[in-house]
Design an enzyme around this catalytic site. Structure first.
Site, PDB file in Angstrom:
ATOM      1  N   SER A 180      55.992  49.445  75.219  1.00 22.91           N
ATOM      2  CA  SER A 180      56.234  48.314  76.838  1.00 22.91           C
ATOM      3  C   SER A 180      57.816  49.026  77.569  1.00 22.91           C
ATOM      4  O   SER A 180      58.139  49.509  77.320  1.00 22.91           O
ATOM      5  CB  SER A 180      57.191  46.747  75.904  1.00 22.91           C
ATOM      6  OG  SER A 180      57.420  46.809  77.231  1.00 22.91           O
ATOM      7  N   LYS A 223      50.398  50.826  69.518  1.00 22.52           N
ATOM      8  CA  LYS A 223      50.015  50.598  70.555  1.00 22.52           C
ATOM      9  C   LYS A 223      50.244  51.309  71.510  1.00 22.52           C
ATOM     10  O   LYS A 223      51.615  51.647  71.574  1.00 22.52           O
ATOM     11  CB  LYS A 223      50.557  49.402  71.226  1.00 22.52           C
ATOM     12  CG  LYS A 223      49.653  48.808  72.893  1.00 22.52           C
ATOM     13  CD  LYS A 223      49.715  47.040  72.698  1.00 22.52           C
ATOM     14  CE  LYS A 223      49.942  46.962  74.177  1.00 22.52           C
ATOM     15  NZ  LYS A 223      49.569  45.177  74.099  1.00 22.52           N
TER      16      LYS A 223
HETATM   17  C1  FMN Z   1      52.773  38.739  81.138  1.00 24.98           C
HETATM   18  C2  FMN Z   1      52.528  39.861  80.307  1.00 24.98           C
HETATM   19  C3  FMN Z   1      53.211  39.954  79.061  1.00 24.98           C
HETATM   20  C4  FMN Z   1      52.940  41.243  78.109  1.00 24.98           C
HETATM   21  N1  FMN Z   1      53.695  41.309  77.530  1.00 24.98           N
HETATM   22  C5  FMN Z   1      53.382  42.099  75.851  1.00 24.98           C
HETATM   23  C6  FMN Z   1      53.745  42.524  74.855  1.00 24.98           C
HETATM   24  O1  FMN Z   1      54.443  41.338  73.970  1.00 24.98           O
HETATM   25  N2  FMN Z   1      53.468  43.219  73.651  1.00 24.98           N
HETATM   26  C7  FMN Z   1      52.912  44.066  74.164  1.00 24.98           C
HETATM   27  O2  FMN Z   1      51.901  44.704  72.784  1.00 24.98           O
HETATM   28  N3  FMN Z   1      52.184  43.646  75.769  1.00 24.98           N
HETATM   29  C8  FMN Z   1      52.538  42.957  76.575  1.00 24.98           C
HETATM   30  N4  FMN Z   1      51.647  42.758  77.499  1.00 24.98           N
HETATM   31  C9  FMN Z   1      50.239  43.568  77.938  1.00 24.98           C
HETATM   32  C10 FMN Z   1      49.227  43.343  77.302  1.00 24.98           C
HETATM   33  O3  FMN Z   1      48.851  42.964  75.868  1.00 24.98           O
HETATM   34  C11 FMN Z   1      47.339  44.272  77.706  1.00 24.98           C
HETATM   35  O4  FMN Z   1      48.295  45.075  77.513  1.00 24.98           O
HETATM   36  C12 FMN Z   1      48.148  44.523  79.691  1.00 24.98           C
HETATM   37  O5  FMN Z   1      48.157  43.998  80.070  1.00 24.98           O
HETATM   38  C13 FMN Z   1      46.179  45.215  80.113  1.00 24.98           C
HETATM   39  O6  FMN Z   1      45.818  44.477  79.948  1.00 24.98           O
HETATM   40  P1  FMN Z   1      44.829  43.868  81.189  1.00 24.98           P
HETATM   41  O7  FMN Z   1      44.694  44.774  82.270  1.00 24.98           O
HETATM   42  O8  FMN Z   1      44.069  42.782  80.540  1.00 24.98           O
HETATM   43  O9  FMN Z   1      46.485  42.626  81.036  1.00 24.98           O
HETATM   44  C14 FMN Z   1      52.107  41.909  79.115  1.00 24.98           C
HETATM   45  C15 FMN Z   1      51.770  41.653  79.695  1.00 24.98           C
HETATM   46  C16 FMN Z   1      51.618  41.125  80.539  1.00 24.98           C
HETATM   47  C17 FMN Z   1      50.561  40.992  81.790  1.00 24.98           C
END
Ligand code: FMN
Length: 363
Positions: A180, A223
């Protein structure tokens, strides 16, 4: 259609944070009226991965249900698995709002939530109650753990260990989040010696708990960030193989702002970018990691999945499973069923008998 025409305009009138809370509240309290879509339980989409049964390869990505309050709803929408968290050892409020931004012109989000969550003990307590009430167990539940902001980097392993100890009984698999962008210094933990220390400490707990409770050890995955160079990604894969980690989640949000159409006023917000602009890099990294990791590493592909075609690309590049977050915000919960239907059609068209045949087919 109902989502895009009716619900989304209503939700998008709210700020992203309250809109997200409203969605979670509706799912937490309204799961009983939902009916699991048929395609999501078609046996041709089912796989045995990480020693677990996944009814289909489409999962909820971490960050949407950080607290694990809506766990009963995820199988009803059609998900084949769900990952809660990130959870940290200590409760923490996260960054002050505004901390999430919509970029509709790019089908993207920027967030700097900063691991807002109520800590691993309370989360474990809530999930144990849900388990006793039979609200979890239909699909594998992943638990994603991160480092508390107040814990110094050199004590990171202890923070992750405390979370694993608390959440072990409810986790089907565990994801170590070292990617993150919103916790200062967290991404440096992807470096070999720091990551090895964390993983070894977690594996020790895992073996001990497994013997004590006479239950299988929980698969551990790491991750990673899309902003790693290819050489850095290769180094993480090599380390994962050396340590005997079961898999990798590829990938988290990016700090890159390349090629965006949205106004600079939004694109310059600090935080991680997710959604469509991440899709190509994520798929490329899925391919790289799965080629290098081979049979020994399970890859979960995540980043910019908005359709069955997007999911198919990640699967044929080597992902056994996929996850989505931003697609759900823009397309609504019906997206999960549409992806499952589209994947089934593609399995059929390719003359395959199961989605497992498609994993890495383009590698
Ligand atoms: C608002 C928000 C909060 C997120 N919080 C976390 C988190 O707490 N831990 C984590 O591993 N990934 C977190 N992510 C990342 C997502 O799990 C994912 O890896 C990333 O958004 C890419 O996927 P997407 O394009 O489908 O959103 C977050 C993403 C968003 C948009």
């Amino acid at each position: 259609m109902i989502y895009r025409r009716l619900l989304r305009p209503l939700l998008f009138r709210l700020d992203p944070d309250p809109a997200h809370r409203a969605a979670i509240a509706a799912l937490t309290h309204g799961h009983r009226v939902l009916r699991t879509p048929a395609a999501s339980r078609d046996p041709r989409l089912a796989q045995q991965v990480l020693g677990l049964h996944f009814p289909n390869p489409v999962g909820l990505a971490a960050g949407f249900d950080k607290l694990g309050t809506a766990v009963a709803a995820w199988p009803k929408i059609g998900f084949g698995f769900a990952e809660i968290g990130s959870v940290t050892a200590y409760p923490q409020p996260g960054n002050p709002p505004p901390r999430m931004f919509r970029l509709p012109a790019d089908d993207a989000l920027i967030n700097r939530m900063g691991f807002n969550n109520d800590g691993s003990s309370r989360t474990a307590g809530r999930l144990l109650v849900a388990k006793r009430r039979g609200r979890i167990g239909e699909i594998p539940l992943g638990v994603n753990i991160g480092k508390s902001k107040i814990t110094p980097a050199d004590q990171a392993a202890g923070d992750y260990v405390a979370s694993l100890e608390a959440l072990w009984p409810v986790a089907d698999y565990v994801v170590v989040n070292v990617s993150s962008p919103n916790t200062p210094g967290l991404r440096d933990l992807q470096e070999s010696s720091a990551l090895a220390e964390i993983v070894r400490a977690l594996q020790e707990v895992n073996v001990r708990r497994s013997e004590l409770e006479q239950q299988p050890a929980r698969p551990i995955l790491v991750k990673i960030a899309p902003d790693l160079s290819d050489a850095q990604a290769d180094a993480v894969v090599d380390l994962a193989l050396e340590l005997g980690i079961e898999g990798m989640v590829v990938c988290n949000t990016t700090l890159s702002r390349d090629g965006l159409r949205s106004d600079r006023a939004i694109t310059t917000e600090v935080g991680g970018l997710s959604g469509r602009p991440l899709a190509a890099r994520s798929t490329e990294l899925v391919r790289r990691v799965s080629r290098r990791g081979g049979e020994a590493l399970v890859v979960i592909g995540v980043g910019g999945i908005f359709s069955a075609e997007d999911a198919w690309q990640k699967i044929t590049a080597g992902a056994s499973l996929v996850q989505l977050y931003t697609g759900l915000v823009y397309e609504g919960p019906g997206l999960v069923a549409r992806i499952c239907e589209g994947l089934l059609a593609r399995v059929q068209r390719a003359g395959m008998t199961s989605i497992a045949d498609a994993v890495g087919a383009e590698n």
